[in-house]
Enzyme design. Structure first.
Site, PDB file in Angstrom:
ATOM      1  NE  ARG A 137      -4.266  -1.228   0.021  1.00  0.00           N
ATOM      2  CZ  ARG A 137      -4.457  -2.495  -0.387  1.00  0.00           C
ATOM      3  NH1 ARG A 137      -3.469  -3.171  -0.920  1.00  0.00           N
ATOM      4  NH2 ARG A 137      -5.635  -3.060  -0.263  1.00  0.00           N
ATOM      5  CD  GLU A 162      -5.797   2.262   1.773  1.00  0.00           C
ATOM      6  OE1 GLU A 162      -5.212   1.980   0.731  1.00  0.00           O
ATOM      7  OE2 GLU A 162      -6.983   2.622   1.800  1.00  0.00           O
ATOM      8  CB  SER A 217      -9.040  -0.931   3.666  1.00  0.00           C
ATOM      9  OG  SER A 217      -9.335  -2.213   3.203  1.00  0.00           O
TER      10      SER A 217
HETATM   11  N1  EPU Z   1     -10.584  -9.890   9.909  1.00  0.00           N
HETATM   12  C1  EPU Z   1     -11.218  -9.926  11.135  1.00  0.00           C
HETATM   13  N2  EPU Z   1     -12.218  -9.035  11.354  1.00  0.00           N
HETATM   14  C2  EPU Z   1     -12.635  -8.166  10.421  1.00  0.00           C
HETATM   15  C3  EPU Z   1     -11.982  -8.105   9.169  1.00  0.00           C
HETATM   16  C4  EPU Z   1     -10.952  -8.994   8.939  1.00  0.00           C
HETATM   17  O1  EPU Z   1     -10.889 -10.710  12.003  1.00  0.00           O
HETATM   18  O2  EPU Z   1     -13.573  -7.409  10.707  1.00  0.00           O
HETATM   19  C5  EPU Z   1      -9.518 -10.871   9.634  1.00  0.00           C
HETATM   20  C6  EPU Z   1      -9.968 -11.930   8.652  1.00  0.00           C
HETATM   21  O3  EPU Z   1     -10.636 -12.958   9.279  1.00  0.00           O
HETATM   22  C7  EPU Z   1      -8.665 -12.384   8.047  1.00  0.00           C
HETATM   23  C8  EPU Z   1      -7.813 -11.141   8.094  1.00  0.00           C
HETATM   24  O4  EPU Z   1      -8.438 -10.234   8.991  1.00  0.00           O
HETATM   25  O5  EPU Z   1      -8.048 -13.354   8.850  1.00  0.00           O
HETATM   26  C9  EPU Z   1      -7.611 -10.519   6.727  1.00  0.00           C
HETATM   27  O6  EPU Z   1      -8.867 -10.160   6.170  1.00  0.00           O
HETATM   28  P1  EPU Z   1      -9.099 -10.105   4.578  1.00  0.00           P
HETATM   29  O7  EPU Z   1      -8.352 -11.191   3.947  1.00  0.00           O
HETATM   30  O8  EPU Z   1     -10.542  -9.965   4.344  1.00  0.00           O
HETATM   31  O9  EPU Z   1      -8.405  -8.805   4.073  1.00  0.00           O
HETATM   32  P2  EPU Z   1      -7.950  -7.483   4.773  1.00  0.00           P
HETATM   33  O10 EPU Z   1      -6.548  -7.624   5.197  1.00  0.00           O
HETATM   34  O11 EPU Z   1      -8.953  -7.113   5.794  1.00  0.00           O
HETATM   35  C10 EPU Z   1      -7.077  -6.452   2.548  1.00  0.00           C
HETATM   36  C11 EPU Z   1      -7.142  -5.128   1.838  1.00  0.00           C
HETATM   37  C12 EPU Z   1      -8.435  -4.971   1.047  1.00  0.00           C
HETATM   38  C13 EPU Z   1      -8.537  -6.142   0.088  1.00  0.00           C
HETATM   39  C14 EPU Z   1      -8.499  -7.443   0.914  1.00  0.00           C
HETATM   40  C15 EPU Z   1      -8.542  -8.664   0.049  1.00  0.00           C
HETATM   41  C16 EPU Z   1      -5.829  -3.564   3.110  1.00  0.00           C
HETATM   42  C17 EPU Z   1      -5.838  -2.391   4.031  1.00  0.00           C
HETATM   43  N3  EPU Z   1      -7.023  -4.036   2.781  1.00  0.00           N
HETATM   44  O12 EPU Z   1      -8.057  -6.445   3.572  1.00  0.00           O
HETATM   45  O13 EPU Z   1      -8.318  -3.785   0.280  1.00  0.00           O
HETATM   46  O14 EPU Z   1      -9.719  -6.073  -0.671  1.00  0.00           O
HETATM   47  O15 EPU Z   1      -7.268  -7.506   1.651  1.00  0.00           O
HETATM   48  O16 EPU Z   1      -7.303  -8.838  -0.576  1.00  0.00           O
HETATM   49  O17 EPU Z   1      -4.760  -4.017   2.712  1.00  0.00           O
HETATM   50  C18 EPU Z   1      -8.817  -1.424   0.286  1.00  0.00           C
HETATM   51  O18 EPU Z   1      -7.611  -1.208   0.315  1.00  0.00           O
HETATM   52  O19 EPU Z   1      -9.667  -0.470   0.267  1.00  0.00           O
HETATM   53  C19 EPU Z   1      -9.302  -2.795   0.337  1.00  0.00           C
HETATM   54  C20 EPU Z   1     -10.588  -3.072   0.413  1.00  0.00           C
END
Ligand code: EPU
Length: 339
Positions: free
Chosen positions: A165, A335, A239
Site C-alpha cells: 500500500r 489508509e 479499507s
Molecule cells: N478480519 C477480522 N475481522 C474483520 C476483518 C478482517 O478478524 O472485521 C480478519 C480476517 O478474518 C482475516 C484477516 O483479517 O483473517 C484478513 O482479512 P481479509 O483477507 O478480508 O483482508 P484485509 O486484510 O482485511 C485487505 C485489503 C483490502 C482487500 C483485501 C482482500 C488492506 C488495508 N485491505 O483487507 O483492500 O480487498 O485484503 O485482498 O490491505 C482497500 O484497500 O480499500 C481494500 C478493500
C-alpha cells in the site's frame, strides 16, 4: 478547460465529507495537465489530483487551491505475443471497466483486483491490491508529468518504490508527479492456485475446480459484496486502515496474549497483522462513534452514517487507533490519503 469555483468536496469524495474546493478543473490530455500546472505555478496556487475520490478524505475547511479531476482516457495495445499482451491505459479510465475489458479479452494479471472503485491513475499511488494481486505485479512503467521539472517522464516499475500500500507517489515524491498513463503486462495463461485464502475458500464452497479469469473476477465481485459496503448507499473509503506491519519482537509479544492472531509473513523479519482483526478484537466492530460506524461485516471499513465533518471522522479514527494501541500495543494507520 472550464474552471469551476467553490465546489463542495463532499460531492467528490465517497466519504461524503469536506468543505469547498476553491477551483476545480477537469483534464483530458497530458498537455492539459502541464498547462494547468504552469498556470497555477505562476499564480502560486497549490494543486491536488483527484481521481474518483474513493480513497481521499477532504477537510472541513476545504481546499484552498486547485483540484484537478483526472479524466485522461486511453486503452491501447502496445505489444502482443503468444504469452503476453502489453496495454497502455489512460489515468482517467475507471479501473473496474479496465479490469472487465481485459477479462473479456481473457488476459490474466488484474482479475483479482475486480470491483475496486477509483481511476486507473490512482492504482500505483497506493499500490492497490486485493485477493493476492497488486498493481506492482503487472505494472511495467508509467508516464507522468514531473511538475518539479516541467517535463513528461517515464518511470519504470523498479523506480516506483512499491511496497504494501505504498509507493514514492504518496511518500518521498508526494505532489511531484501526475500520473497520466500506466502500462501493464498481462498474461495469456489462465490463473492457477494457490489463491488468496478467502478466495480459495469461496471457490471450495462453490465447488469451483476450473479456473478462468472470468470465474476469478466473478468470485471476487461476490466476496467483495459481502465485505465492502456500496459507497453509493453507505459513504465509505474502502479499507480505512492499513494492515499493521510489525517486527518479530512485536509479533512475539502479541502472540503471548493472542495465540490465534492471523499473521502474513512479509520477509525481512516483518509481519503483516490484519487491522480488521485488531479492531474487531478490540471490541469495536459495529460501534458508532460521532456518526461514524465501524462496519459490522468488516471492521476495517468506516461508514459515514451521520457525520457531517472531518472533525467527527478524525475523532472516530483516533478512538479506533487509540483503543487498538492500548489493547495490543500495535499502531495502525489511516489508509486513504488526505487532501
Ligand atoms: N478480519 C477480522 N475481522 C474483520 C476483518 C478482517 O478478524 O472485521 C480478519 C480476517 O478474518 C482475516 C484477516 O483479517 O483473517 C484478513 O482479512 P481479509 O483477507 O478480508 O483482508 P484485509 O486484510 O482485511 C485487505 C485489503 C483490502 C482487500 C483485501 C482482500 C488492506 C488495508 N485491505 O483487507 O483492500 O480487498 O485484503 O485482498 O490491505 C482497500 O484497500 O480499500 C481494500 C478493500
Amino acid at each position: 478547460m472550464d474552471i469551476h469555483t467553490n465546489i463542495p468536496l463532499k460531492n467528490f469524495t465517497t466519504m461524503k465529507i469536506g468543505g469547498k474546493a476553491r477551483f476545480i478543473v477537469e483534464v483530458r490530455t497530458p498537455n492539459e495537465v502541464a498547462e494547468v500546472y504552469r498556470d497555477a505555478k505562476s499564480k502560486q496556487i497549490p494543486i491536488f489530483i483527484l481521481g474518483s475520490g474513493s480513497n481521499v478524505i477532504a477537510h472541513d475547511e476545504g481546499y484552498r487551491g486547485l483540484v484537478i479531476r483526472m479524466r485522461i482516457p486511453g486503452f491501447e495495445i502496445i505489444a502482443d505475443d503468444i504469452n503476453n499482451t502489453i496495454i497502455k491505459i489512460g489515468a482517467g479510465e475507471i479501473w473496474d471497466s479496465v479490469v472487465k475489458r481485459v477479462v473479456d479479452m481473457n488476459l490474466s494479471g488484474i482479475e483479482a483486483m475486480s470491483g475496486i472503485p477509483g481511476t486507473t491513475g490512482a492504482t500505483p499511488v497506493q499500490n492497490v491490491g486485493a485477493y493476492g494481486q497488486e498493481i506492482a505485479d503487472t505494472l511495467q512503467s508509467l508516464e507522468a508529468y514531473d511538475s518539479q521539472n516541467d517535463k513528461f517522464v517515464t518511470i519504470q516499475n523498479e523506480d516506483c518504490g512499491f511496497f504494501y500500500r505504498d509507493s514514492i507517489f504518496r511518500n518521498i515524491a508526494t505532489g511531484r508527479y501526475v500520473i497520466t498513463s500506466i502500462t501493464i503486462k498481462l498474461s495469456k495463461n489462465q490463473p492457477r492456485p494457490p489463491f488468496y485464502d478467502s478466495l480459495q475458500k469461496y471457490l471450495d464452497e462453490h465447488n469451483i475446480k476450473m479456473y478462468s479469469v472470468e470465474i476469478i473476477r466473478n468470485a471476487v465481485l461476490e466476496i467483495r459484496k459481502t465485505k465492502l459496503p456500496d459507497p453509493s448507499i453507505y459513504p465509505n473509503s474502502g479499507s480505512f486502515f492499513k494492515n499493521a506491519i510489525v517486527e518479530k519482537w512485536q509479533l512475539d509479544d502479541l502472540r503471548k496474549s493472542n495465540p490465534n492472531v492471523p499473521v502474513f509473513e512479509l520477509g525481512d523479519s516483518r509481519y503483516k497483522i490484519p487491522a480488521g482483526w485488531l479492531i474487531e478484537n478490540a471490541g469495536l466492530k459495529g460501534a458508532l462513534i460521532h456518526g461514524i460506524r465501524v462496519y459490522d461485516k468488516n471492521a476495517l471499513v468506516l461508514i459515514n452514517e451521520s457525520a457531517t465533518s472531518y472533525k467527527d471522522l478524525a475523532y472516530a479514527r483516533d478512538q479506533v487507533i487509540g483503543k487498538v494501541r492500548d489493547i495490543f500495543r500495535v499502531e495502525i494507520q489511516q489508509e486513504p490519503l488526505e487532501m
